[in-house]
Design a protein around this motif. Sequence first.
Motif, PDB file in Angstrom:
ATOM      1  N   ILE A 130       1.172  -1.221  -0.395  1.00  0.00           N
ATOM      2  CA  ILE A 130       0.012   0.147  -0.236  1.00  0.00           C
ATOM      3  C   ILE A 130       0.553   1.481  -0.304  1.00  0.00           C
ATOM      4  N   ALA A 131       0.294   2.094  -0.565  1.00  0.00           N
ATOM      5  CA  ALA A 131       1.241   3.571  -0.731  1.00  0.00           C
ATOM      6  C   ALA A 131       0.401   4.587  -0.183  1.00  0.00           C
ATOM      7  N   PHE A 132       0.420   5.383   1.226  1.00  0.00           N
ATOM      8  CA  PHE A 132      -0.201   6.109   1.623  1.00  0.00           C
ATOM      9  C   PHE A 132      -0.041   8.119   0.754  1.00  0.00           C
ATOM     10  N   PHE A 133      -0.279   8.543   0.529  1.00  0.00           N
ATOM     11  CA  PHE A 133      -0.379   9.474   0.125  1.00  0.00           C
ATOM     12  C   PHE A 133      -0.934  10.604   0.689  1.00  0.00           C
ATOM     13  N   TYR A 134      -0.031  11.766   1.172  1.00  0.00           N
ATOM     14  CA  TYR A 134      -0.178  12.477   2.474  1.00  0.00           C
ATOM     15  C   TYR A 134      -1.354  14.127   2.261  1.00  0.00           C
ATOM     16  N   PHE A 135      -1.815  14.977   1.809  1.00  0.00           N
ATOM     17  CA  PHE A 135      -2.019  16.012   1.566  1.00  0.00           C
ATOM     18  C   PHE A 135      -2.325  17.003   2.774  1.00  0.00           C
ATOM     19  N   THR A 136      -2.537  16.901   4.045  1.00  0.00           N
ATOM     20  CA  THR A 136      -1.820  17.379   5.345  1.00  0.00           C
ATOM     21  C   THR A 136      -0.977  17.015   5.998  1.00  0.00           C
ATOM     22  N   ASN A 137      -0.955  18.022   7.136  1.00  0.00           N
ATOM     23  CA  ASN A 137       0.351  17.143   7.563  1.00  0.00           C
ATOM     24  C   ASN A 137      -0.336  16.634   8.996  1.00  0.00           C
ATOM     25  N   VAL A 138       0.752  15.630   9.554  1.00  0.00           N
ATOM     26  CA  VAL A 138       0.716  15.141  10.977  1.00  0.00           C
ATOM     27  C   VAL A 138       1.751  15.434  11.435  1.00  0.00           C
ATOM     28  N   CYS A 139       0.956  15.984  12.538  1.00  0.00           N
ATOM     29  CA  CYS A 139       2.222  16.670  13.765  1.00  0.00           C
ATOM     30  C   CYS A 139       1.863  15.414  14.782  1.00  0.00           C
ATOM     31  N   PRO A 140       3.589  15.638  15.613  1.00  0.00           N
ATOM     32  CA  PRO A 140       3.544  14.368  16.942  1.00  0.00           C
ATOM     33  C   PRO A 140       2.635  14.555  17.948  1.00  0.00           C
ATOM     34  N   GLY A 141       1.523  13.779  18.242  1.00  0.00           N
ATOM     35  CA  GLY A 141       0.870  13.505  19.412  1.00  0.00           C
ATOM     36  C   GLY A 141      -0.937  13.605  18.703  1.00  0.00           C
ATOM     37  N   ASP A 159      -5.326   9.168  24.028  1.00  0.00           N
ATOM     38  CA  ASP A 159      -3.801   9.228  24.519  1.00  0.00           C
ATOM     39  C   ASP A 159      -2.989   8.013  24.942  1.00  0.00           C
ATOM     40  N   PRO A 160      -2.897   7.234  24.511  1.00  0.00           N
ATOM     41  CA  PRO A 160      -2.930   5.870  24.719  1.00  0.00           C
ATOM     42  C   PRO A 160      -0.539   5.599  24.252  1.00  0.00           C
ATOM     43  N   VAL A 161      -0.211   4.984  25.984  1.00  0.00           N
ATOM     44  CA  VAL A 161       0.796   5.039  26.124  1.00  0.00           C
ATOM     45  C   VAL A 161       1.545   4.033  24.853  1.00  0.00           C
ATOM     46  N   LEU A 162       1.932   3.969  24.630  1.00  0.00           N
ATOM     47  CA  LEU A 162       2.141   3.176  22.789  1.00  0.00           C
ATOM     48  C   LEU A 162       3.703   1.915  23.662  1.00  0.00           C
ATOM     49  N   HIS A 163       3.495   0.589  23.558  1.00  0.00           N
ATOM     50  CA  HIS A 163       4.714  -0.353  23.533  1.00  0.00           C
ATOM     51  C   HIS A 163       6.051   0.817  22.848  1.00  0.00           C
ATOM     52  N   PRO A 164       7.166   0.426  23.487  1.00  0.00           N
ATOM     53  CA  PRO A 164       8.430   0.897  23.006  1.00  0.00           C
ATOM     54  C   PRO A 164       8.211   0.360  21.546  1.00  0.00           C
ATOM     55  N   ALA A 165       7.515  -0.699  21.369  1.00  0.00           N
ATOM     56  CA  ALA A 165       7.823  -1.981  19.738  1.00  0.00           C
ATOM     57  C   ALA A 165       7.225  -0.876  18.795  1.00  0.00           C
ATOM     58  N   ILE A 166       6.728  -0.381  19.326  1.00  0.00           N
ATOM     59  CA  ILE A 166       5.527   1.122  18.036  1.00  0.00           C
ATOM     60  C   ILE A 166       6.106   2.387  17.547  1.00  0.00           C
ATOM     61  N   LYS A 167       5.560   2.048  16.609  1.00  0.00           N
ATOM     62  CA  LYS A 167       6.223   3.383  16.206  1.00  0.00           C
ATOM     63  C   LYS A 167       4.962   4.102  15.433  1.00  0.00           C
ATOM     64  N   ASN A 168       4.663   5.623  15.668  1.00  0.00           N
ATOM     65  CA  ASN A 168       3.465   6.048  15.062  1.00  0.00           C
ATOM     66  C   ASN A 168       3.950   7.132  14.331  1.00  0.00           C
ATOM     67  N   ILE A 169       3.903   6.672  13.180  1.00  0.00           N
ATOM     68  CA  ILE A 169       4.468   7.694  11.872  1.00  0.00           C
ATOM     69  C   ILE A 169       3.982   9.272  11.147  1.00  0.00           C
ATOM     70  N   ILE A 170       4.709  10.035  10.906  1.00  0.00           N
ATOM     71  CA  ILE A 170       4.584  11.579  11.555  1.00  0.00           C
ATOM     72  C   ILE A 170       4.556  12.210   9.836  1.00  0.00           C
ATOM     73  N   PRO A 171       4.014  11.871   9.413  1.00  0.00           N
ATOM     74  CA  PRO A 171       4.206  12.382   7.292  1.00  0.00           C
ATOM     75  C   PRO A 171       3.653  14.133   7.490  1.00  0.00           C
ATOM     76  N   ARG A 172       3.965  13.996   6.736  1.00  0.00           N
ATOM     77  CA  ARG A 172       3.541  16.049   6.550  1.00  0.00           C
ATOM     78  C   ARG A 172       3.352  15.977   4.944  1.00  0.00           C
ATOM     79  N   ALA A 173       2.517  16.362   5.037  1.00  0.00           N
ATOM     80  CA  ALA A 173       1.834  16.620   2.954  1.00  0.00           C
ATOM     81  C   ALA A 173       2.836  16.440   2.346  1.00  0.00           C
ATOM     82  N   GLY A 174       2.315  15.928   1.419  1.00  0.00           N
ATOM     83  CA  GLY A 174       3.679  15.501   0.151  1.00  0.00           C
ATOM     84  C   GLY A 174       4.516  14.081   0.942  1.00  0.00           C
ATOM     85  N   ASP A 175       4.837  13.902   1.564  1.00  0.00           N
ATOM     86  CA  ASP A 175       4.604  12.645   2.293  1.00  0.00           C
ATOM     87  C   ASP A 175       4.439  11.363   1.599  1.00  0.00           C
TER      88      ASP A 175
END
Length: 261
Positions: free
Chosen positions: A124-135, A165-181
């Motif tokens: 799958i390819a996800f093309f982002y049009f809006t920004n995601v910010c940490p949190g 606002d869950p505390v994620l297990h350290p093995a899990i990564k939240n991806i933070i793309p910007r518009a255009g990523d």
Amino acid sequence: MTPKQRYLFDLNGYLHIKGVLSDEELGKTQEAVERCVQTPPDELSHGRNFAFDKSLEALTLHPVTWPIVKELTGNKPRFNRGSLVVETHEKQTMTPFHCAREDCGWQTRRYEVRNGRIFCNDIIAFFYFTNVCPGDGGLIVLPGSHKSEFQRPEGLFLPDLEDPDPVLHPAIKNIIPRAGDVIVLSELTTHGVLIWKPKDRDRRFLILRYKTQYFQDEQGERYVYSKELMDKLSPETQELMAYGSYWHDKEIVKRDTVDLG
Ligand SMILES: O=C(O)CCC(=O)C(=O)O
């Protein structure tokens, strides 16, 4: 695929490629997405999708992702679906972890390396049009899980589905793309989606799904695009969406770049 992309995709089961869309591409696609959002649902025969505008359709063959799609599918690609996602804070539960191995069975999907190239029959390819910010929330992945040989024990790593606002297990990564990523993900990589928290912004992106041309897993009417939609597409996109035998070489695959004009 560049050596760096190959290394990181093999290591993690996904790629986060930054700044894929030029300013012009981003402007055109953002404008098309906004028009699509403003269109009444009964005027969209297949919901919000990639065929709404040529600028969105062109992303199926984007020059940055095209070499990756070709390598991963062993030069036998088939684009099978493209949906536009507009997610707001109104969705009150997270999408639990899932992947094709867990949902469809280990027999159905492959991730292999042969002759220095990666093969994966569902991406799958996800093309982002809006920004995601940490949190903010959004996509979370379990890096490396595309190679897992064992079934994930039920509920492992899964946070409370209704906790924004869950505390994620350290093995899990939240991806933070910007518009255009763009995020390119193997469907074998375990992933989920955290509740989207911002009330003043939504999360807009296009999901493009690719398989090999000789693999069919979707059954039923809802996976079939109408003749009207298919007729609107460029011949190159139609060829990309066609099934083919193991030995057939699509004409578009012989091209390094495919411009829909
Ligand atoms: O919403 C997202 O970021 C991911 C969507 C998803 O889980 C999927 O397409 O399988």
